[in-house]
Motif scaffolding. Structure first.
Motif, PDB file in Angstrom:
ATOM      1  N   HIS A  97      15.122  40.033  34.569  1.00  0.00           N
ATOM      2  CA  HIS A  97      16.083  41.002  34.051  1.00  0.00           C
ATOM      3  C   HIS A  97      17.465  40.362  34.077  1.00  0.00           C
ATOM      4  O   HIS A  97      17.696  39.399  34.797  1.00  0.00           O
ATOM      5  CB  HIS A  97      16.081  42.279  34.901  1.00  0.00           C
ATOM      6  CG  HIS A  97      16.528  42.048  36.316  1.00  0.00           C
ATOM      7  ND1 HIS A  97      15.691  41.494  37.269  1.00  0.00           N
ATOM      8  CD2 HIS A  97      17.725  42.266  36.930  1.00  0.00           C
ATOM      9  CE1 HIS A  97      16.353  41.400  38.414  1.00  0.00           C
ATOM     10  NE2 HIS A  97      17.579  41.848  38.241  1.00  0.00           N
ATOM     11  N   TYR A  98      18.351  40.917  33.303  1.00  0.00           N
ATOM     12  CA  TYR A  98      19.718  40.396  33.247  1.00  0.00           C
ATOM     13  C   TYR A  98      20.576  41.176  34.225  1.00  0.00           C
ATOM     14  O   TYR A  98      20.609  42.410  34.202  1.00  0.00           O
ATOM     15  CB  TYR A  98      20.286  40.531  31.840  1.00  0.00           C
ATOM     16  CG  TYR A  98      21.723  40.065  31.745  1.00  0.00           C
ATOM     17  CD1 TYR A  98      22.023  38.713  31.622  1.00  0.00           C
ATOM     18  CD2 TYR A  98      22.762  40.985  31.801  1.00  0.00           C
ATOM     19  CE1 TYR A  98      23.333  38.284  31.554  1.00  0.00           C
ATOM     20  CE2 TYR A  98      24.069  40.559  31.732  1.00  0.00           C
ATOM     21  CZ  TYR A  98      24.353  39.207  31.602  1.00  0.00           C
ATOM     22  OH  TYR A  98      25.666  38.795  31.552  1.00  0.00           O
ATOM     23  N   LEU A 160      18.758  30.283  30.006  1.00  0.00           N
ATOM     24  CA  LEU A 160      19.385  31.139  28.997  1.00  0.00           C
ATOM     25  C   LEU A 160      18.359  31.610  27.973  1.00  0.00           C
ATOM     26  O   LEU A 160      18.389  32.772  27.538  1.00  0.00           O
ATOM     27  CB  LEU A 160      20.518  30.376  28.311  1.00  0.00           C
ATOM     28  CG  LEU A 160      21.714  30.003  29.197  1.00  0.00           C
ATOM     29  CD1 LEU A 160      22.731  29.198  28.400  1.00  0.00           C
ATOM     30  CD2 LEU A 160      22.367  31.250  29.783  1.00  0.00           C
ATOM     31  N   ARG A 161      17.436  30.715  27.590  1.00  0.00           N
ATOM     32  CA  ARG A 161      16.410  31.105  26.631  1.00  0.00           C
ATOM     33  C   ARG A 161      15.488  32.164  27.215  1.00  0.00           C
ATOM     34  O   ARG A 161      15.118  33.136  26.546  1.00  0.00           O
ATOM     35  CB  ARG A 161      15.591  29.880  26.211  1.00  0.00           C
ATOM     36  CG  ARG A 161      14.581  30.171  25.100  1.00  0.00           C
ATOM     37  CD  ARG A 161      13.709  28.961  24.841  1.00  0.00           C
ATOM     38  NE  ARG A 161      12.891  28.655  25.992  1.00  0.00           N
ATOM     39  CZ  ARG A 161      11.723  29.275  26.266  1.00  0.00           C
ATOM     40  NH1 ARG A 161      11.281  30.236  25.474  1.00  0.00           N
ATOM     41  NH2 ARG A 161      11.016  28.926  27.319  1.00  0.00           N
ATOM     42  N   PHE A 162      15.112  31.994  28.475  1.00  0.00           N
ATOM     43  CA  PHE A 162      14.245  32.971  29.128  1.00  0.00           C
ATOM     44  C   PHE A 162      14.952  34.322  29.237  1.00  0.00           C
ATOM     45  O   PHE A 162      14.346  35.369  28.987  1.00  0.00           O
ATOM     46  CB  PHE A 162      13.850  32.470  30.518  1.00  0.00           C
ATOM     47  CG  PHE A 162      12.957  33.421  31.268  1.00  0.00           C
ATOM     48  CD1 PHE A 162      11.591  33.402  31.078  1.00  0.00           C
ATOM     49  CD2 PHE A 162      13.496  34.326  32.159  1.00  0.00           C
ATOM     50  CE1 PHE A 162      10.769  34.277  31.764  1.00  0.00           C
ATOM     51  CE2 PHE A 162      12.683  35.205  32.846  1.00  0.00           C
ATOM     52  CZ  PHE A 162      11.315  35.178  32.651  1.00  0.00           C
ATOM     53  N   GLY A 163      16.217  34.295  29.636  1.00  0.00           N
ATOM     54  CA  GLY A 163      16.943  35.551  29.772  1.00  0.00           C
ATOM     55  C   GLY A 163      17.113  36.281  28.452  1.00  0.00           C
ATOM     56  O   GLY A 163      17.162  37.515  28.405  1.00  0.00           O
ATOM     57  N   LYS A 164      17.178  35.532  27.356  1.00  0.00           N
ATOM     58  CA  LYS A 164      17.382  36.146  26.039  1.00  0.00           C
ATOM     59  C   LYS A 164      16.078  36.596  25.402  1.00  0.00           C
ATOM     60  O   LYS A 164      16.011  37.681  24.797  1.00  0.00           O
ATOM     61  CB  LYS A 164      18.096  35.152  25.117  1.00  0.00           C
ATOM     62  CG  LYS A 164      18.347  35.678  23.723  1.00  0.00           C
ATOM     63  CD  LYS A 164      19.028  34.632  22.858  1.00  0.00           C
ATOM     64  CE  LYS A 164      19.252  35.153  21.438  1.00  0.00           C
ATOM     65  NZ  LYS A 164      19.919  34.136  20.578  1.00  0.00           N
ATOM     66  N   ASP A 165      15.019  35.788  25.514  1.00  0.00           N
ATOM     67  CA  ASP A 165      13.786  36.052  24.782  1.00  0.00           C
ATOM     68  C   ASP A 165      12.687  36.685  25.639  1.00  0.00           C
ATOM     69  O   ASP A 165      12.036  37.640  25.220  1.00  0.00           O
ATOM     70  CB  ASP A 165      13.246  34.751  24.171  1.00  0.00           C
ATOM     71  CG  ASP A 165      14.249  34.124  23.207  1.00  0.00           C
ATOM     72  OD1 ASP A 165      15.058  34.881  22.643  1.00  0.00           O
ATOM     73  OD2 ASP A 165      14.216  32.898  23.031  1.00  0.00           O
ATOM     74  N   ALA A 167      12.804  37.632  29.224  1.00  0.00           N
ATOM     75  CA  ALA A 167      13.108  38.616  30.272  1.00  0.00           C
ATOM     76  C   ALA A 167      13.004  40.054  29.767  1.00  0.00           C
ATOM     77  O   ALA A 167      12.412  40.902  30.445  1.00  0.00           O
ATOM     78  CB  ALA A 167      14.493  38.343  30.860  1.00  0.00           C
ATOM     79  N   PRO A 168      13.552  40.415  28.606  1.00  0.00           N
ATOM     80  CA  PRO A 168      13.381  41.803  28.129  1.00  0.00           C
ATOM     81  C   PRO A 168      11.917  42.179  27.924  1.00  0.00           C
ATOM     82  O   PRO A 168      11.517  43.311  28.229  1.00  0.00           O
ATOM     83  CB  PRO A 168      14.164  41.812  26.816  1.00  0.00           C
ATOM     84  CG  PRO A 168      15.142  40.697  26.933  1.00  0.00           C
ATOM     85  CD  PRO A 168      14.434  39.641  27.714  1.00  0.00           C
ATOM     86  N   ARG A 169      11.139  41.241  27.418  1.00  0.00           N
ATOM     87  CA  ARG A 169       9.721  41.519  27.204  1.00  0.00           C
ATOM     88  C   ARG A 169       9.009  41.778  28.517  1.00  0.00           C
ATOM     89  O   ARG A 169       8.219  42.728  28.641  1.00  0.00           O
ATOM     90  CB  ARG A 169       9.081  40.340  26.475  1.00  0.00           C
ATOM     91  CG  ARG A 169       7.603  40.519  26.182  1.00  0.00           C
ATOM     92  CD  ARG A 169       7.053  39.299  25.483  1.00  0.00           C
ATOM     93  NE  ARG A 169       5.643  39.464  25.146  1.00  0.00           N
ATOM     94  CZ  ARG A 169       4.909  38.520  24.565  1.00  0.00           C
ATOM     95  NH1 ARG A 169       5.478  37.349  24.258  1.00  0.00           N
ATOM     96  NH2 ARG A 169       3.630  38.734  24.295  1.00  0.00           N
ATOM     97  N   LEU A 170       9.267  40.950  29.515  1.00  0.00           N
ATOM     98  CA  LEU A 170       8.642  41.140  30.822  1.00  0.00           C
ATOM     99  C   LEU A 170       9.109  42.433  31.478  1.00  0.00           C
ATOM    100  O   LEU A 170       8.324  43.119  32.148  1.00  0.00           O
ATOM    101  CB  LEU A 170       8.948  39.945  31.721  1.00  0.00           C
ATOM    102  CG  LEU A 170       8.262  39.923  33.094  1.00  0.00           C
ATOM    103  CD1 LEU A 170       6.749  40.028  32.937  1.00  0.00           C
ATOM    104  CD2 LEU A 170       8.644  38.656  33.848  1.00  0.00           C
ATOM    105  N   ALA A 171      10.373  42.789  31.274  1.00  0.00           N
ATOM    106  CA  ALA A 171      10.878  44.048  31.824  1.00  0.00           C
ATOM    107  C   ALA A 171      10.156  45.241  31.208  1.00  0.00           C
ATOM    108  O   ALA A 171       9.840  46.222  31.899  1.00  0.00           O
ATOM    109  CB  ALA A 171      12.380  44.155  31.583  1.00  0.00           C
ATOM    110  N   ARG A 172       9.872  45.187  29.892  1.00  0.00           N
ATOM    111  CA  ARG A 172       9.133  46.273  29.241  1.00  0.00           C
ATOM    112  C   ARG A 172       7.700  46.355  29.766  1.00  0.00           C
ATOM    113  O   ARG A 172       7.158  47.453  29.957  1.00  0.00           O
ATOM    114  CB  ARG A 172       9.134  46.063  27.725  1.00  0.00           C
ATOM    115  CG  ARG A 172      10.488  46.278  27.065  1.00  0.00           C
ATOM    116  CD  ARG A 172      10.349  46.368  25.549  1.00  0.00           C
ATOM    117  NE  ARG A 172       9.794  45.150  24.968  1.00  0.00           N
ATOM    118  CZ  ARG A 172      10.542  44.142  24.543  1.00  0.00           C
ATOM    119  NH1 ARG A 172      11.872  44.200  24.632  1.00  0.00           N
ATOM    120  NH2 ARG A 172       9.981  43.062  24.012  1.00  0.00           N
TER     121      ARG A 172
END
Length: 209
Positions: A97-98, A160-165, A167-172
């Motif tokens: 997550h960010y 940065l790539r993980f946080g952008k692409d 991390a949101p998917r894993l959070a969902r």
């Protein structure tokens, strides 16, 4: 008629005004001490912040003709930079997550390490050609110094790539999994007819030792 009462001698009783200079001295002393302590604390914090943002070389600049002591000193400095990068990468793993505070700490820690990396090169000049007895060792230190920067840049890019692409998917995914779990818990409670309130009332009415 009895004897007239005598008043106590006043020669040893201090007057109120006699303590004023002493109290004034104590007040000024405490005020001066507090002011100097606060100033020292502010200066220490400012120096710490400056050093974190602007790393300086740890010694004299190494010239074209380097000695064995210079080589050993630069080796130790580069080892400190390497360990610093290892700690930096260990403290900030890929997160799901960010978080603004984590991102700020990451940026500050990264800037501090980059300052150390640049300061080491400013002093040792790893890319400089140094022919002689230890030419191979200097060449190896130059390669290591460059690889450290490449490693940090690659890790930062992936983060940065993980946080952008990703991390949101894993959070969902985590959110959906929690919703399914909560529904399963509700269904199980409805099927058994148990609830936290009924269980509490049964426990309260049970007097069996």
């Amino acid at each position: 008629m009895g004897p007239r009462p005598t008043s106590p001698p006043t020669e040893n009783v201090p007057l109120p005004g006699e303590f004023r200079p002493y109290r004034r001295f104590v007040s000024w002393f405490i005020l001066t001490f507090v002011t100097l302590s606060s100033t020292y604390l502010l200066i220490s914090v400012a120096v710490t912040i400056y050093r974190r943002r602007n790393a300086v070389p740890s010694g004299d600049s190494v010239g074209a003709v380097a000695t064995a002591a210079d080589l050993e000193s630069c080796h130790e400095e580069l080892k400190d930079v390497t360990h610093g990068l290892a700690r930096h990468l260990e403290n900030f793993q890929l997160i799901a997550h960010y978080d603004a505070s984590e991102a700020q700490r990451w940026a500050e820690d990264r800037a501090f390490w980059l300052g150390q990396w640049k300061a080491a090169d400013q002093r040792c000049h790893f890319a400089a050609s140094r022919p002689g007895k230890f030419s191979k060792e200097w060449e190896q230190l130059s390669v290591i110094h460059a690889e450290l920067r490449e490693t940090e840049a690659s890790y930062n890019k992936e983060l940065l790539r993980f946080g952008k692409d990703q991390a949101p998917r894993l959070a969902r995914i985590i959110e959906r999994l929690e919703r399914v779990g909560s529904k399963l818990g509700t269904s199980s409670a409805a099927e058994t007819g148990d609830s936290p309130q009924s269980s509490a009332s049964i426990d309260a009415g049970d007097t069996t030792p």
